[in-house]
Design a protein around this motif. Sequence first.
Motif, PDB file in Angstrom:
ATOM      1  N   PRO A 199      34.548  47.681   0.184  1.00  0.00           N
ATOM      2  CA  PRO A 199      35.367  47.479   1.409  1.00  0.00           C
ATOM      3  C   PRO A 199      34.516  46.992   2.556  1.00  0.00           C
ATOM      4  CG  PRO A 199      35.941  49.658   0.469  1.00  0.00           C
ATOM      5  CD  PRO A 199      34.798  49.218  -0.181  1.00  0.00           C
ATOM      6  N   LYS A 200      33.267  46.886   2.652  1.00  0.00           N
ATOM      7  CA  LYS A 200      32.539  46.549   3.617  1.00  0.00           C
ATOM      8  C   LYS A 200      32.231  45.080   3.577  1.00  0.00           C
ATOM      9  CE  LYS A 200      29.718  50.815   3.697  1.00  0.00           C
ATOM     10  NZ  LYS A 200      28.673  51.482   3.397  1.00  0.00           N
ATOM     11  N   VAL A 201      32.596  44.532   2.340  1.00  0.00           N
ATOM     12  CA  VAL A 201      32.450  42.992   2.411  1.00  0.00           C
ATOM     13  C   VAL A 201      33.870  42.334   2.723  1.00  0.00           C
ATOM     14  CG1 VAL A 201      31.849  41.060   0.848  1.00  0.00           C
ATOM     15  CG2 VAL A 201      30.875  43.280   0.446  1.00  0.00           C
ATOM     16  N   HIS A 225      38.825  43.899  -6.092  1.00  0.00           N
ATOM     17  CA  HIS A 225      38.461  44.394  -5.091  1.00  0.00           C
ATOM     18  C   HIS A 225      39.028  43.972  -3.867  1.00  0.00           C
ATOM     19  CE1 HIS A 225      35.246  47.444  -6.608  1.00  0.00           C
ATOM     20  NE2 HIS A 225      35.000  46.458  -7.546  1.00  0.00           N
ATOM     21  N   GLY A 226      40.054  43.299  -4.150  1.00  0.00           N
ATOM     22  CA  GLY A 226      41.185  42.983  -3.003  1.00  0.00           C
ATOM     23  C   GLY A 226      40.768  41.546  -2.654  1.00  0.00           C
ATOM     24  N   PHE A 227      40.200  40.707  -3.262  1.00  0.00           N
ATOM     25  CA  PHE A 227      39.852  39.219  -2.690  1.00  0.00           C
ATOM     26  C   PHE A 227      40.728  38.168  -3.217  1.00  0.00           C
ATOM     27  CE2 PHE A 227      35.798  41.471  -1.980  1.00  0.00           C
ATOM     28  CZ  PHE A 227      35.332  41.231  -0.740  1.00  0.00           C
ATOM     29  N   ALA A 228      41.130  37.151  -2.356  1.00  0.00           N
ATOM     30  CA  ALA A 228      41.802  35.948  -2.792  1.00  0.00           C
ATOM     31  C   ALA A 228      40.522  35.108  -3.185  1.00  0.00           C
ATOM     32  CB  ALA A 228      42.715  35.307  -1.714  1.00  0.00           C
ATOM     33  N   ARG A 249      38.558  38.210   1.623  1.00  0.00           N
ATOM     34  CA  ARG A 249      39.419  39.843   1.651  1.00  0.00           C
ATOM     35  C   ARG A 249      40.705  39.567   2.084  1.00  0.00           C
ATOM     36  NH1 ARG A 249      38.496  44.533  -0.029  1.00  0.00           N
ATOM     37  NH2 ARG A 249      36.256  44.251  -0.113  1.00  0.00           N
ATOM     38  N   LYS A 250      41.777  39.945   1.210  1.00  0.00           N
ATOM     39  CA  LYS A 250      43.257  39.833   1.589  1.00  0.00           C
ATOM     40  C   LYS A 250      43.443  40.778   2.865  1.00  0.00           C
ATOM     41  CE  LYS A 250      44.775  39.018  -3.235  1.00  0.00           C
ATOM     42  NZ  LYS A 250      45.403  39.334  -4.211  1.00  0.00           N
TER      43      LYS A 250
END
Length: 252
Positions: A199-201, A225-228, A249-250
């Motif tokens: 989550p830090k990225v 991990h939540g990235f487009a 990150r979305k």
Amino acid sequence: MKLPNGLTVSHVNAGETALLYRDIFVERCYMQHAISLNPGDTVLDVGANIGMASLFLHLECQGLTFHAFEPAPIPYAALQENFSLHGIQGHTTPCALSDHSGAATLTYYPDSTSMSGFHADPEAESALMRTFLTRSGLDDEDVDDMVSGRHATQTVECPVRTLSEVIAERGITSIDLLKIDVEKSELEVLRGLADEDWPKVRQVVAEVHDIDGALERFTSLLHKHGFAVALEQDALLDGTEIYEAFAVRKGA
């Protein structure tokens, strides 16, 4: 070496530095697909070489803090000098990042330092380099000169860390851009990031070598991990294994 923009940099090979300048400063290869930076952001430059990406980003957005990693000693010396010469804020570290800590043997190419790595294949890389240089418009003689030393290699023992180890040691709370250019080790860099640190990225830009499905595994990990993720391939590298991945990150 004096760059076309008037700045002077410490470097290793003039031809290689000219190509890096074109890709990074002219083509702006790291600022595509909604990648953005703000003053105060933190950038990790993994596979920093002589620091051309860090220099470009430092000029692009003042007030950034950098953590730059380069395991090969000669490019690392130039990296240190360029940080000092241009007042780039942050740390340079003579190590590689991977999915484990310890030590590893790097194959170093003195005549093409940015292609050095842990998964060397000199013949395949010479062919790839020849394709790229020829499509870049260089004549056959210049291409032969630049490729002729491609099989000359040295081995270098270097320290290896994981990204999460670095985050913990330095108290890094956010990584606004994780830039990765590590010649076939890019998936290993991501695997060195513990679940609690993902989550830090906020953003990732990486050169990815699609060997044995590596591109799909790399993008799948980012999606998880939540990235487009957006993918591009340089026209000069069309039909090769090399892609550029841009991940945001979305909701960031």
